[in-house]
Each structure stands twice: as structure tokens, then as C-alpha cells.
Design a protein around this motif. Structure first.
Motif, mmCIF file in Angstrom:
data_model
loop_
_atom_site.group_PDB
_atom_site.id
_atom_site.type_symbol
_atom_site.label_atom_id
_atom_site.label_comp_id
_atom_site.label_asym_id
_atom_site.label_seq_id
_atom_site.Cartn_x
_atom_site.Cartn_y
_atom_site.Cartn_z
ATOM 1 N N GLU A 1 0.825 -1.212 0.000
ATOM 2 C CA GLU A 1 0.000 0.000 0.000
ATOM 3 C C GLU A 1 0.858 1.261 0.000
ATOM 4 N N VAL A 2 1.948 1.214 0.729
ATOM 5 C CA VAL A 2 2.853 2.367 0.810
ATOM 6 C C VAL A 2 3.576 2.545 -0.519
ATOM 7 N N ARG A 3 3.984 1.438 -1.115
ATOM 8 C CA ARG A 3 4.656 1.493 -2.411
ATOM 9 C C ARG A 3 3.739 2.093 -3.472
ATOM 10 N N GLU A 4 2.497 1.682 -3.470
ATOM 11 C CA GLU A 4 1.527 2.205 -4.429
ATOM 12 C C GLU A 4 1.334 3.707 -4.243
ATOM 13 N N PHE A 5 1.315 4.151 -3.004
ATOM 14 C CA PHE A 5 1.116 5.567 -2.714
ATOM 15 C C PHE A 5 2.274 6.419 -3.244
ATOM 16 N N TYR A 6 3.519 5.992 -3.002
ATOM 17 C CA TYR A 6 4.680 6.807 -3.391
ATOM 18 C C TYR A 6 5.109 6.622 -4.845
ATOM 19 N N GLN A 7 4.891 5.467 -5.410
ATOM 20 C CA GLN A 7 5.198 5.182 -6.817
ATOM 21 C C GLN A 7 6.585 5.675 -7.256
ATOM 22 N N LEU A 8 7.607 5.266 -6.512
ATOM 23 C CA LEU A 8 8.983 5.679 -6.836
ATOM 24 C C LEU A 8 9.419 5.236 -8.224
ATOM 25 N N GLU A 9 8.948 4.081 -8.655
ATOM 26 C CA GLU A 9 9.342 3.594 -9.979
ATOM 27 C C GLU A 9 9.019 4.613 -11.068
ATOM 28 N N LYS A 10 7.843 5.210 -10.981
ATOM 29 C CA LYS A 10 7.423 6.173 -12.001
ATOM 30 C C LYS A 10 8.314 7.415 -12.001
ATOM 31 N N MET A 11 8.834 7.754 -10.831
ATOM 32 C CA MET A 11 9.684 8.929 -10.723
ATOM 33 C C MET A 11 11.039 8.734 -11.401
ATOM 34 N N TRP A 12 11.564 7.501 -11.355
ATOM 35 C CA TRP A 12 12.932 7.254 -11.796
ATOM 36 C C TRP A 12 13.065 6.554 -13.132
ATOM 37 N N GLN A 13 12.023 5.861 -13.564
ATOM 38 C CA GLN A 13 12.135 5.139 -14.824
ATOM 39 C C GLN A 13 11.775 6.037 -15.985
ATOM 40 N N ASP A 14 12.474 5.808 -17.105
ATOM 41 C CA ASP A 14 12.129 6.517 -18.335
ATOM 42 C C ASP A 14 10.800 5.971 -18.827
ATOM 43 N N THR A 15 9.986 6.830 -19.408
ATOM 44 C CA THR A 15 8.730 6.348 -19.967
ATOM 45 C C THR A 15 9.049 5.407 -21.114
ATOM 46 N N GLY A 16 8.330 4.309 -21.164
ATOM 47 C CA GLY A 16 8.561 3.329 -22.221
ATOM 48 C C GLY A 16 9.652 2.340 -21.885
ATOM 49 N N THR A 17 10.310 2.480 -20.750
ATOM 50 C CA THR A 17 11.367 1.555 -20.353
ATOM 51 C C THR A 17 10.763 0.445 -19.508
ATOM 52 N N LYS A 18 11.130 -0.784 -19.834
ATOM 53 C CA LYS A 18 10.618 -1.917 -19.047
ATOM 54 C C LYS A 18 11.390 -2.026 -17.742
ATOM 55 N N PRO A 19 10.720 -2.389 -16.651
ATOM 56 C CA PRO A 19 11.413 -2.600 -15.390
ATOM 57 C C PRO A 19 12.380 -3.764 -15.506
ATOM 58 N N ALA A 20 13.541 -3.631 -14.880
ATOM 59 C CA ALA A 20 14.523 -4.713 -14.867
ATOM 60 C C ALA A 20 14.437 -5.438 -13.548
ATOM 61 N N GLY A 21 14.849 -6.659 -13.534
ATOM 62 C CA GLY A 21 14.925 -7.361 -12.247
ATOM 63 C C GLY A 21 14.141 -8.557 -12.143
#
Length: 128
Positions: free
Chosen positions: A108-128
Motif C-alpha cells: 500500500e505504501v509502495r503504491e502511494f509513493y510510486q517511486l518507480e514512475k519517478m525514476w524510470q524513463d517512460t517506455g522503459t521496461k522494469p529490470a529485475g
């Protein structure tokens, strides 16, 4: 929330590659059943670190346990005393391992802050 890694390790931090730290982080998170593990390459985006890892734990207890095990493994493997914030609460733990920054969230906390959206380039697939 600020955390600074203490690099008073047996081997100087410069000798520990960010890729080696990242590999240990990802293995530790996987071993401890962290969920939705994503790695963000920060090269060229910021000087604060080379990699950011974001993952979730199912409960505050699991988030704190994942964080503690990771801190123990960093110290045991690299003699790296990484700093952490938020472990006592367990909603969001930040671990600063120098060139690798780790965020462990309750979903729930992760969804609220959405850090991934802040740091990833648009159109870039998540790695990992």
C-alpha cells in the motif's frame, strides 16, 4: 529520510563494485521472498548511486525482516555497514549501500509513493 553508507569496510568501498553489491541485494531479496523486485539503472540520472532496487514485503514484519537480513548479508559478505531508515516501523525501509539504494515497502505504501514512475524513463521496461 537520509542515510549514508559507512564504508569502513575491510576492503575500501572503491574496490567493491556496484554490480557485486547489486547481485547480493537481488539474491538476498529473492531468498527472503520479497515481491515485485524492480531494479532501476541510475547511471547518468544521478550521482547519488548506480542502482536503485524497489521491492515489497507482505507485512510490516516481513519488510523489517527482509531489511535486517539484507543488512546482515552486506556486513557479512562485504564488511559494509549500510545505513537504514524506517526498519522500526516497517512500512518503508530505505537501505543505503553506497552505490545501491534499496527501498522495501508494504504494497500500500509502495503504491502511494510510486517511486518507480519517478525514476524510470517512460517506455522503459522494469529490470529485475
Amino acid at each position: 529520510m537520509t542515510a549514508i553508507a559507512d564504508h569502513s569496510a575491510k576492503a575500501p568501498a572503491a574496490q567493491i563494485s556496484s554490480d557485486a553489491i547489486l547481485e547480493l541485494v537481488l539474491t538476498s531479496l529473492d531468498d527472503d521472498k520479497a515481491e515485485d523486485i524492480q531494479t532501476i539503472d541510475l547511471h547518468g540520472k544521478t550521482a547519488m548511486a548506480d542502482h536503485m532496487v524497489i521491492c515489497s514485503g507482505r507485512s510490516t514484519r516481513q519488510v523489517a525482516a527482509i531489511a535486517q537480513k539484507l543488512l546482515d548479508r552486506l556486513k557479512e559478505t562485504f564488511r559494509l555497514s549500510a545505513r537504514s531508515e524506517g526498519k522500526d516501523v516497517g512500512d518503508w525501509v530505505l537501505i543505503d549501500a553506497g552505490d545501491v539504494v534499496v527501498h522495501i515497502f508494504r504494497p500500500e505504501v509502495r503504491e502511494f509513493y510510486q517511486l518507480e514512475k519517478m525514476w524510470q524513463d517512460t517506455g522503459t521496461k522494469p529490470a529485475g
